[in-house]
Design a protein around this motif. Structure first.
Motif, PDB file in Angstrom:
ATOM      1  N   MET A 259     -67.149   5.211 -21.978  1.00 52.34           N
ATOM      2  CA  MET A 259     -67.096   4.011 -21.143  1.00 52.34           C
ATOM      3  C   MET A 259     -68.441   3.599 -20.600  1.00 52.34           C
ATOM      4  O   MET A 259     -68.496   2.827 -19.638  1.00 52.34           O
ATOM      5  CB  MET A 259     -66.096   4.204 -19.987  1.00 52.34           C
ATOM      6  CG  MET A 259     -64.707   4.533 -20.494  1.00 52.34           C
ATOM      7  SD  MET A 259     -63.507   4.681 -19.193  1.00 52.34           S
ATOM      8  CE  MET A 259     -63.973   6.208 -18.478  1.00 52.34           C
ATOM      9  N   THR A 280     -64.224   0.375 -17.359  1.00 53.09           N
ATOM     10  CA  THR A 280     -63.197   1.341 -16.968  1.00 53.09           C
ATOM     11  C   THR A 280     -62.333   1.749 -18.152  1.00 53.09           C
ATOM     12  O   THR A 280     -61.278   2.352 -17.983  1.00 53.09           O
ATOM     13  CB  THR A 280     -62.300   0.732 -15.881  1.00 53.09           C
ATOM     14  OG1 THR A 280     -61.751  -0.490 -16.390  1.00 53.09           O
ATOM     15  CG2 THR A 280     -63.088   0.461 -14.627  1.00 53.09           C
ATOM     16  N   GLU A 281     -62.769   1.374 -19.306  1.00 52.07           N
ATOM     17  CA  GLU A 281     -62.072   1.767 -20.524  1.00 52.07           C
ATOM     18  C   GLU A 281     -63.118   1.940 -21.616  1.00 52.07           C
ATOM     19  O   GLU A 281     -64.320   1.803 -21.344  1.00 52.07           O
ATOM     20  CB  GLU A 281     -61.054   0.699 -20.942  1.00 52.07           C
ATOM     21  CG  GLU A 281     -59.606   1.087 -20.719  1.00 52.07           C
ATOM     22  CD  GLU A 281     -59.152   2.196 -21.643  1.00 52.07           C
ATOM     23  OE1 GLU A 281     -59.922   2.625 -22.530  1.00 52.07           O
ATOM     24  OE2 GLU A 281     -58.017   2.666 -21.497  1.00 52.07           O
ATOM     25  N   PHE A 282     -62.681   2.220 -22.828  1.00 55.40           N
ATOM     26  CA  PHE A 282     -63.632   2.368 -23.935  1.00 55.40           C
ATOM     27  C   PHE A 282     -64.544   1.147 -23.982  1.00 55.40           C
ATOM     28  O   PHE A 282     -64.072   0.009 -23.988  1.00 55.40           O
ATOM     29  CB  PHE A 282     -62.898   2.455 -25.283  1.00 55.40           C
ATOM     30  CG  PHE A 282     -62.208   3.748 -25.523  1.00 55.40           C
ATOM     31  CD1 PHE A 282     -61.532   3.937 -26.711  1.00 55.40           C
ATOM     32  CD2 PHE A 282     -62.205   4.757 -24.590  1.00 55.40           C
ATOM     33  CE1 PHE A 282     -60.876   5.126 -26.961  1.00 55.40           C
ATOM     34  CE2 PHE A 282     -61.552   5.945 -24.823  1.00 55.40           C
ATOM     35  CZ  PHE A 282     -60.883   6.129 -26.008  1.00 55.40           C
TER      36      PHE A 282
END
Lengths: 317, 387
Positions: A259, A280-282
């Protein structure tokens, strides 16, 4: 720094080579597993840190990558998960789009790259192990390069030699091709795991960087590809995309499944020079603007697109 | 008495050759000549070794001798010829004359010829009849035997046919029994398969729940899912091939694993006119990745997927003329600069020439001059942005 929220999970972001405030974003529904897709064309508002959407194009299947045409300022191509390549023209109304649908790949098209020097052709990398060469004026591909043993994730034109390009594949190799030759001219078994991205150094046409699932980025000199010039470690998970800076010789940016977006200087001992963990994610897509030095953009599965100037905090408002 | 005749008779009788002949023949001869009995007797009396006219008294011994001689010579002839020598012996006894070997030889020859004749007769007449009779008998016996053997063969063939029929009946019964048993086994297998299918479904659901629990604590990514896509569409194999690395994340963290199931991404698209650019949807929290995967494995479609027709409305739409000429890339400019040997002004100035730059150009290191082609600079990267 502005942020743009997409309804679907982001997959790729590209700066326009004609308009320094314009970007294209490729998104896919349901993390790209199953669902529709959408191509956003957004503009950076000149007055304040705001991103406005210019136009969006819906697709039946997820969009994995997008690339701007180097010859036509309003044309962009999109890589669709159903194996087709859609050509969009932002100068036309949305009802007239797409202007072309190039369906030849047997599986998902995962990567696109437009030729920056010749400006007339582009490449598509697909999960059907092949790379295809296209031009906008022809409905069929010019050539098909089929040598990889597994999915081809990314292709990159050489910035100096207009006929040379590299392809990164899940068979753990990078192949250097020349469109004038029938087969690949070089095979670099760069990693022990799948290679997800590759990019040429804009100022040294013999240097190529590869990003792999083994969390490392390796810089290779094609004149001596046995040993990498440099190995960049620092990511916690697979490195999804890398891009050499169009403005600085030693600078490259990478995004990873940890991330974060990282900035590297591979000629320095301590190569990691910047790390941005705004996602907050890939983090799956990153790009550096060709027109504006230091301007970078990233997108991820958290459905957000960030555009910020290098050295500043992307989440700062 | 006629003296002349008697003298002739005496001469005749004294002839040695006449002496060998039987007396009776002499007397007959003399009688034929016309001599009377008295004359013949007178002649016989005058002849010195004439045989006695009275055969019985004087010549009994000599006749006995002759008989013995004749018997001795004739005995080897056998019984049938015994009558003849008896006759001859009686004849010879009547006249006590001397028998010579000639008489014996002649008798023997006669006997031989008679014997040969009877044998010939037997051979010619009796034996063929015997043989034919024997052959008939033999043929009858053979016919009987053949008839018997044929009858026995027929009987054996009938027996064999009966046995074969019995055996075929037995095999048919056995095959029928086997078929019945196979049917029963097949029924049992069906039941087993149904139960196994139920077990497999239960195991699948259990594994899904286990993986959900694991995913809530895990975060990892591995592109080996591509291999699993190519191998099977089974969700279990997909999940099993991803590497899992433990990492602390909040519970509501979206899933981390990436998958792409092949074959499920094609939808029938219906005609749907593209509306104006829609506003991005707000307020909808993205589903967990694992939840979406579980839905797909169950065969359900995740919500919100629309049928979109994204085919080009006019495939022959001509591309627009480019409005802006392409610009040189920074590295191409640098190449030109190096070749020309002098620096140029920054080419990234805004086209409208404003001094006030937009917000995306304001950065720490900008001083209006592009330092392309240079090496690294410690202060040119700005602050390290930490968390």
């Amino acid at each position: 720094m502005p942020v743009f929220k997409t309804p679907f999970n982001g997959y790729s972001v590209r700066f326009s080579p004609f308009y320094e405030s314009r970007l294209a974003v490729a998104t896919a529904q349901n993390f790209g597993i199953l669902g529709n897709g959408r191509v956003h064309v957004v503009d950076l508002a000149p007055t304040g840190p705001v991103i406005n959407e210019l136009v969006a194009f819906d697709t039946a299947d997820g969009v994995y990558d997008v690339a701007w045409s180097e010859s036509h300022d309003s044309v962009l191509v999109a890589a669709i998960a159903d194996g087709s390549i859609k050509v969009y023209d932002t100068a036309l109304p949305p009802q007239s789009n797409p202007v072309r649908s190039l369906k030849e790949h047997a599986r998902e098209v995962h990567g696109l790259d437009y030729n920056p020097t010749r400006r007339d052709s582009f490449l598509s990398a697909s999960w059907d192990d092949s790379v295809k060469l296209w031009t906008l004026d022809r409905p069929a591909s010019l050539r098909t390069f089929r040598e990889h043993a597994y999915c081809v994730y990314s292709v990159a034109w050489n910035p100096k030699h207009a006929d040379v390009f590299a392809s990164a594949s899940g068979d753990c190799t990078v192949r250097i091709w020349d469109v004038r030759e029938p087969g690949s001219t070089m095979i670099i078994p760069g990693h022990e795991h799948e290679i997800l991205s590759c990019d040429w150094n804009k100022y040294d046409e013999c240097l190529i960087a590869t990003a792999s699932v083994d969390k490392s980025i390796k810089i290779w000199d094609v004149r001596n590809y046995r040993v990498p010039v440099s190995v960049l470690n620092g990511h916690g998970y697979a490195v999804r995309k890398i891009k050499f800076s169009p403005h600085r010789r030693n600078l490259l940016v990478s995004c990873s499944y940890d991330m974060t977006v990282c900035l590297w200087d591979f000629m320095v001992e301590d190569a990691l020079v910047g790390r941005y963990d705004h996602h907050t994610e890939f983090a799956v897509g990153v790009d550096l603007s060709v027109l504006v030095d230091g301007l970078m953009a990233s997108t991820g599965w958290d459905e957000l697109v960030y555009v910020w100037q290098q050295g500043m905090d992307p989440r700062a408002s | 008495m006629r003296e002349e005749l008697v003298e002739m008779a005496v001469k005749f009788l004294s002839n040695p050759t006449v002496g060998t002949s039987p007396v009776g023949q002499r007397r007959l001869f003399l009688e034929k000549k016309g001599l009377t009995g008295d004359e013949i007797d007178e002649a016989f009396c005058r002849v010195p070794d004439s045989t006695p006219s009275v055969p019985f008294r004087q010549d009994i011994n000599s006749s006995q001798d002759v008989q013995s001689k004749s018997f001795a010579s004739v005995q080897p002839q056998g019984a049938p010829q015994s009558s003849q020598p008896l006759v001859e012996s009686m004849l010879t006894v009547s006249r006590p004359s001397r028998f010579s070997w000639s008489y014996a030889i002649v008798s023997i020859v006669l006997l031989i010829f008679s014997g040969a004749g009877t044998s010939m007769l037997l051979k010619k007449l009796f034996l063929p009849r015997l043989k034919s009779w024997i052959r008939k008998v033999v043929l009858e016996e053979d016919d009987d035997e053949s008839r018997n053997s044929k009858q026995s063969l027929y009987k054996e063939a009938i027996k064999a046919a009966k046995a074969a029929a019995v055996a075929s009946v037995d095999t048919a019964k056995a095959s029928l029994q086997m078929l019945q048993s196979n049917r029963e086994e097949g029924r049992h297998f069906d039941v087993l398969l149904r139960r196994l299918g139920a077990h497999i479904a239960e195991l699948r659901s259990m594994s899904i729940t286990v993986q959900r629990l694991e995913s809530a604590r895990n975060a990892s990514y591995k592109h080996t899912d591509q291999y699993s896509q190519r191998s099977s569409q089974n969700g279990l194999s997909n999940l099993s091939k991803t590497s899992v690395v433990h990492r602390d994340y909040p519970e509501n963290f979206p899933g981390q694993m990436k998958f792409r199931t092949s074959g499920v991404s094609n939808f029938d698209s219906s005609v749907r006119p593209l509306s104006a650019p829609p506003r991005p949807s707000v307020g909808q929290h993205p589903n967990s990745y694992m939840e979406i995967m579980a839905k797909i494995q169950r065969g359900e479609k995740p919500p919100g997927i629309k049928d979109i027709n994204d085919s080009p409305p006019n495939p022959n739409q001509p591309l627009p003329n480019p409005q802006i000429t392409p610009r040189l890339k920074p590295w191409e400019i640098a190449r030109q600069q190096n070749s020309f040997g002098h620096t140029q002004e920054k080419v990234f100035s805004p086209p409208n020439g404003e001094s006030r730059q937009p917000w995306w150009r304001r950065n720490n290191n900008t001083n209006g001059i592009a330092d392309v082609g240079n090496g690294m600079r410690g202060d040119s990267y700005g602050l390290r942005t930490d968390k």
